[in-house]
Structure formats: C-alpha cells, structure tokens
Enzyme design. Structure first.
Site, PDB file in Angstrom:
ATOM      1  N   ASP A  19       0.837  -1.204   0.000  1.00 37.82           N
ATOM      2  CA  ASP A  19       0.000   0.000   0.000  1.00 37.82           C
ATOM      3  C   ASP A  19       0.869   1.251   0.000  1.00 37.82           C
ATOM      4  OD1 ASP A  19      -2.397   1.424  -0.021  1.00 37.82           O
ATOM      5  OD2 ASP A  19      -2.598   1.411   2.161  1.00 37.82           O
ATOM      6  N   LEU A  20       1.927   1.233  -0.792  1.00 44.91           N
ATOM      7  CA  LEU A  20       2.850   2.361  -0.844  1.00 44.91           C
ATOM      8  C   LEU A  20       2.268   3.466  -1.719  1.00 44.91           C
ATOM      9  CD1 LEU A  20       5.672   3.284   0.074  1.00 44.91           C
ATOM     10  CD2 LEU A  20       6.561   2.313  -2.053  1.00 44.91           C
TER      11      LEU A  20
END
Length: 129
Positions: A19-20
């Site tokens: 979830d960068l």
C-alpha cells in the site's frame, strides 16, 4: 532515496508493504519514512497478512500493480501482490514527486481502474517555459 532504501529494507526482511503511496510517507526531521503497514504481508504468506487484511484490491487504486486490474478485470484471476508490485507503487510515487500532482488526478475510481486495466499510464507533465 530514503523511501527506496526503506522499501529495500522491508523486502530484505521478507515484508511486502502492498500500500505504498504518497499519503503513507511522512517526513520527520527531514527524513522520509514509510508508514501504514495495515495490509502489509510477509513474502509467500498466502493465508494472512500481518494485520489480517486479505483483499487484493485494497489500497489507493492509482498505485496498485496493473496486473491486479488486468488479470482480475479481463480474466477474473486474482493476482497476489509481490515485491514487484511494491516496486511499481514506488515508481508511481516517484512519478508523483517529480510531477507535483497525484497520479490520475481528477479521475474517479472506476475510470482509474479501467484506464490501468487497458495498460494506460500517466504521461509526464512537461514543465512550462
């Protein structure tokens, strides 16, 4: 550089962030830090993430690995994110940092997923003279 080194550290310790994006980067004393490990997962762990979240399409759509869209939308196949998915998200994050706007700025969620599933990406924003 710090974001890249942080992601490298995670991968060297067998952790996928998954979830960068820019809202998961904090600046503390001038240093960039990766945050929010809510859907992170250990490499090769197919049963549970570190936090228990298991949905493949969770996250900020413009940063999700295109293969997740392409395979799921076109073929109904769920593709698990891997370290290459994190690298793709890093690429989009760097695109945002160099262009000064979020990817697919102004697009709705459906348009983003359809656009990405058709293998289309953002174009660089050219500097104005």
């Amino acid at each position: 550089m710090e974001i890249t080194l942080g992601l490298d550290h995670l991968h060297n310790n067998d952790i996928l962030h998954r979830d960068l994006h820019s809202k998961n980067i904090l600046i503390d004393d001038g240093k960039a830090l990766i945050t929010d490990f809510g859907i992170s997962r250990r490499f090769n762990n197919t049963t549970a993430s570190i936090s228990g979240a298991g949905n493949n399409m969770v996250g900020v759509m413009a940063y999700i690995d295109p293969q997740c869209y392409i395979q799921q939308i076109q073929q109904g196949i769920k593709v698990e994110r891997n370290e290459k998915s994190d690298i793709y998200s890093l690429r989009v994050l760097l695109w945002e940092l160099t262009n000064g706007v979020p990817p697919f700025n102004g697009y709705n969620l459906v348009t983003i997923s359809v656009t990405i599933s058709k293998n289309k990406r953002e174009n660089p924003i050219m500097a104005r003279p």
